[in-house]
Write an enzyme that holds these catalytic residues in place. Structure first.
Site, mmCIF file in Angstrom:
data_model
loop_
_atom_site.group_PDB
_atom_site.id
_atom_site.type_symbol
_atom_site.label_atom_id
_atom_site.label_comp_id
_atom_site.label_asym_id
_atom_site.label_seq_id
_atom_site.Cartn_x
_atom_site.Cartn_y
_atom_site.Cartn_z
ATOM 1 N N GLU A 184 0.834 -1.203 0.000
ATOM 2 C CA GLU A 184 0.000 0.000 0.000
ATOM 3 C C GLU A 184 0.873 1.259 0.000
ATOM 4 O O GLU A 184 0.588 2.230 -0.708
ATOM 5 C CB GLU A 184 -0.918 0.003 1.221
ATOM 6 C CG GLU A 184 -1.991 -1.070 1.195
ATOM 7 C CD GLU A 184 -2.924 -0.969 2.383
ATOM 8 O OE1 GLU A 184 -3.997 -0.360 2.238
ATOM 9 O OE2 GLU A 184 -2.575 -1.490 3.468
ATOM 10 N N GLU B 133 -4.034 -10.487 3.388
ATOM 11 C CA GLU B 133 -5.064 -10.054 4.340
ATOM 12 C C GLU B 133 -6.160 -11.098 4.542
ATOM 13 O O GLU B 133 -6.612 -11.326 5.675
ATOM 14 C CB GLU B 133 -5.675 -8.734 3.867
ATOM 15 C CG GLU B 133 -4.849 -7.494 4.195
ATOM 16 C CD GLU B 133 -3.592 -7.358 3.358
ATOM 17 O OE1 GLU B 133 -2.770 -6.498 3.678
ATOM 18 O OE2 GLU B 133 -3.424 -8.118 2.374
#
Length: 268
Positions: A121, A141
């Protein structure tokens, strides 16, 4: 006082290290024993850095100490987090990556080793990405029962497509540097291990030689134009073209270019 204190106006935590290479600030994530995982201290330190850039800095090179760029969030700080705390962590993470993407100067990220989760990210928020061939990418995730929380669900689908992001999160699939470069287009440049910082500094010095207002317009306007409807985007483009071309430095550069071009024609 550490070296970073001497080259930066704001005191930063020891998990960040700063070096100056002329107009370029080299920012190093300095938690190598933790694969530069994003602790609260590191995230807040990064926010402080990107909020206090001196006017003589024309570019930033971001990389990680040790063998990895960033292995994502520090899960030791996440395991007992409640819903309200999760909202706050996400808000802080999103603010950080907004500061990176809309930094007043270009940011070049050097990716090596783990570029995972929150690390990916952070990389996605940079303007230019240089990957070494030992880099690898993952969004685990789903396998960990969590979700992207630092703007990755907005930025990454625009870089590599929503379908790829979904697949990576569901399966935990790991992509190597070659796949990341040629297939996903996550990186703009690919170098041998250990050569990424030198390449990033070369690019940063070249970019720093551009007209500052042009650089600012490019990194501020293009992400926003891409989100606008076509008519709105064209209007914003027109405004930015007028602002950039009206800058006195831009006029000097254009005159210099045309004069040199004319000199070549006359000599022929």
């Amino acid at each position: 006082m550490n070296e970073s204190d001497e080259v930066w106006p704001t005191a930063l935590p020891s998990c960040l290290h700063i070096e100056r290479q002329g107009p370029i600030a080299v920012l190093i994530l300095n938690r190598p024993a933790k694969r530069n995982a994003l602790s609260d201290e590191l995230v807040l330190g990064l926010q402080s850095f990107f909020s206090s850039i001196p006017s003589d800095v024309k570019g930033i090179v971001l990389h990680g100490a040790g063998d990895n760029f960033c292995a994502g969030l520090d899960l030791n700080e996440l395991k007992d987090t409640g819903v309200a705390e999760s909202f706050e962590k996400a808000r802080i993470g999103q603010r950080l990556n907004d500061l990176v993407q809309f930094c007043k100067v270009p940011v070049i990220a050097v990716l090596h080793g783990a570029v995972i989760g929150g690390g990916l990210e952070l990389a996605a928020a940079a303007h230019v990405r240089v990957a070494e061939t030992n880099a690898y990418y993952a969004l685990p995730e789903g396998t960990r029962g969590i979700f992207l929380g630092s703007g990755g669900s907005v930025r990454l689908p625009r870089l590599i497509g929503a379908s790829t992001v979904i697949e990576m999160m569901l399966t935990g699939r790991v992509y190597g540097a070659e796949e990341g470069h040629h297939l996903l287009r996550l990186s703009h440049y690919l170098t041998e291990p250990g050569a990424g910082v030198a390449k990033a500094l070369e690019l940063a010095q070249k970019i720093a030689g551009n007209a500052p207002l042009a650089n600012f317009a490019i990194i501020q306007a293009i992400p926003r134009i891409s989100e606008q409807d076509p008519n709105g985007g064209l209007f914003t483009e027109m405004l930015m073209a007028g602002i950039a071309q009206g800058d006195e430095e831009a006029k000097l550069r254009l005159r210099d270019f045309l004069e040199r071009k004319m000199d070549k024609v006359v000599r022929k």
